[in-house]
Write a protein that holds these residues in place. Structure first.
Motif, PDB file in Angstrom:
ATOM      1  N   ASP A  71      20.490  -7.987  -8.015  1.00 38.74           N
ATOM      2  CA  ASP A  71      19.919  -6.961  -8.506  1.00 38.74           C
ATOM      3  C   ASP A  71      18.884  -5.856  -8.686  1.00 38.74           C
ATOM      4  N   HIS A  72      19.129  -5.617  -7.399  1.00 37.66           N
ATOM      5  CA  HIS A  72      17.695  -4.798  -6.725  1.00 37.66           C
ATOM      6  C   HIS A  72      19.431  -3.078  -6.579  1.00 37.66           C
ATOM      7  N   PRO A  73      18.461  -2.852  -6.516  1.00 41.03           N
ATOM      8  CA  PRO A  73      19.496  -1.705  -7.445  1.00 41.03           C
ATOM      9  C   PRO A  73      19.999  -0.838  -5.760  1.00 41.03           C
ATOM     10  N   GLY A  74      19.170  -1.460  -4.562  1.00 39.39           N
ATOM     11  CA  GLY A  74      19.793  -1.066  -2.836  1.00 39.39           C
ATOM     12  C   GLY A  74      21.192  -2.000  -3.090  1.00 39.39           C
ATOM     13  N   SER A  75      21.957  -3.103  -3.807  1.00 44.30           N
ATOM     14  CA  SER A  75      22.472  -4.222  -3.401  1.00 44.30           C
ATOM     15  C   SER A  75      23.648  -3.780  -3.244  1.00 44.30           C
ATOM     16  N   TYR A  76      24.938  -3.819  -2.490  1.00 49.24           N
ATOM     17  CA  TYR A  76      26.462  -3.929  -2.486  1.00 49.24           C
ATOM     18  C   TYR A  76      26.733  -3.946  -4.763  1.00 49.24           C
ATOM     19  N   ARG A  77      26.042  -5.252  -4.329  1.00 49.93           N
ATOM     20  CA  ARG A  77      26.746  -5.696  -6.263  1.00 49.93           C
ATOM     21  C   ARG A  77      26.286  -4.580  -7.039  1.00 49.93           C
ATOM     22  N   ALA A  78      25.001  -4.276  -6.885  1.00 51.02           N
ATOM     23  CA  ALA A  78      24.776  -2.723  -7.600  1.00 51.02           C
ATOM     24  C   ALA A  78      25.289  -2.002  -7.728  1.00 51.02           C
ATOM     25  N   PHE A  79      25.502  -1.886  -6.687  1.00 48.91           N
ATOM     26  CA  PHE A  79      26.633  -0.694  -6.305  1.00 48.91           C
ATOM     27  C   PHE A  79      28.221  -0.667  -7.086  1.00 48.91           C
ATOM     28  N   MET A  80      28.965  -1.873  -7.012  1.00 44.28           N
ATOM     29  CA  MET A  80      29.841  -2.717  -7.548  1.00 44.28           C
ATOM     30  C   MET A  80      30.004  -2.158  -8.707  1.00 44.28           C
TER      31      MET A  80
END
Ligand code: GLP
Length: 238
Positions: A71-80
């Motif tokens: 859930d960090h805004p810079g993570s690729y999970r957040a990007f996706m």
């Protein structure tokens, strides 16, 4: 290698979105490999507008930063989540992204490989490419890892990802987790997208450079079903 050149990014994104929608219609349980970066954003938004049926599909992202939570805004999970997952009807439990906050990164990599195998392998792997030839986070090196692994990011890769971390490359994690070259090359079909003049040199090397670990994208020449989808600027050098 099949090469298709489009007049602009928009036409490329629309055509590829239509292709993915048609593939999903034919194969509703499609397993897709997905990239991050600026290049696929238009494609993801196009898919969000078209709403193909993702209800039986499964996705695996190529890579993730190590040491930050999903859930960090810079993570690729957040990007996706922002650019694709929140826009389509893909079931959350089938949208796989490596967990960069895992207390045991090696086990996380092994778990990811098992999950891909359990899903029946990747049917359609979408790729972007870094200007240094990296695929996922497989950076140029003396040796490349075959399977999902932990990786130290190059300074250039950290710089090109700085926008996700407030524009400061020093804020970008120093390590990542990434599918390996064999994980990627075992996909049944691969589509690499590249746009803009800055990608022209590396696209030319993907197509006709020597196959070398110093330029991971060159390994795509070994795969029997690869398509390069380019805009005119990225096709300029090939
Ligand atoms: C990142 C990703 C790669 C991606 C590359 C290119 O480092 N890990 O998977 O292909 O950047 O990014 P862009 O599309 O922004 O040029």
């Amino acid at each position: 290698m099949k090469i298709t050149v489009f007049k602009d990014e928009r036409t490329l994104a629309r055509t590829l979105a239509a292709h993915i929608a048609a593939t999903l219609k034919e194969t509703p349980d499609l397993v897709l490999g997905l990239p991050t970066g600026r290049t696929p954003i238009r494609l993801y938004h196009e898919l969000g507008t078209r709403h193909p049926d993702f209800s039986r599909a499964t996705t695996f992202n190529l890579d993730e930063f190590l040491g930050i939570a999903p859930d960090h805004p810079g993570s690729y999970r957040a990007f996706m989540e922002t650019h694709l997952f929140s826009r389509v009807n893909l079931p959350p439990d089938r949208a796989h992204v490596l967990n960069g906050a895992s207390p045991d990164p090696e086990e996380e990599c092994a778990r990811y490989e098992r999950a891909i195998a359990d899903a029946g392998g990747i049917g359609l792997q979408m790729l972007g490419i870094g200007t240094n030839g990296h695929i996922g986070f497989n950076e140029p090196a003396r040796e490349l890892a075959a399977r999902t692994h932990r990786v130290t990011l190059k300074a250039s890769t950290r710089r090109s990802n700085a926008a996700l971390f407030g524009g400061d490359a020093r804020g970008v994690p120093k390590e990542g987790l990434s599918m390996g070259m064999a994980t990627i090359l075992q996909a049944r079909r691969i589509v690499l997208i590249a746009t803009g003049k800055s990608k022209a040199r590396c696209v030319a090397l993907v197509v006709k450079g020597p196959i070398t670990t110093r330029f991971p994208g060159s390994f795509l020449q070994l795969h029997a079903d690869v398509e390069l989808m380019l805009d005119e600027a990225a096709a300029g050098g090939s």
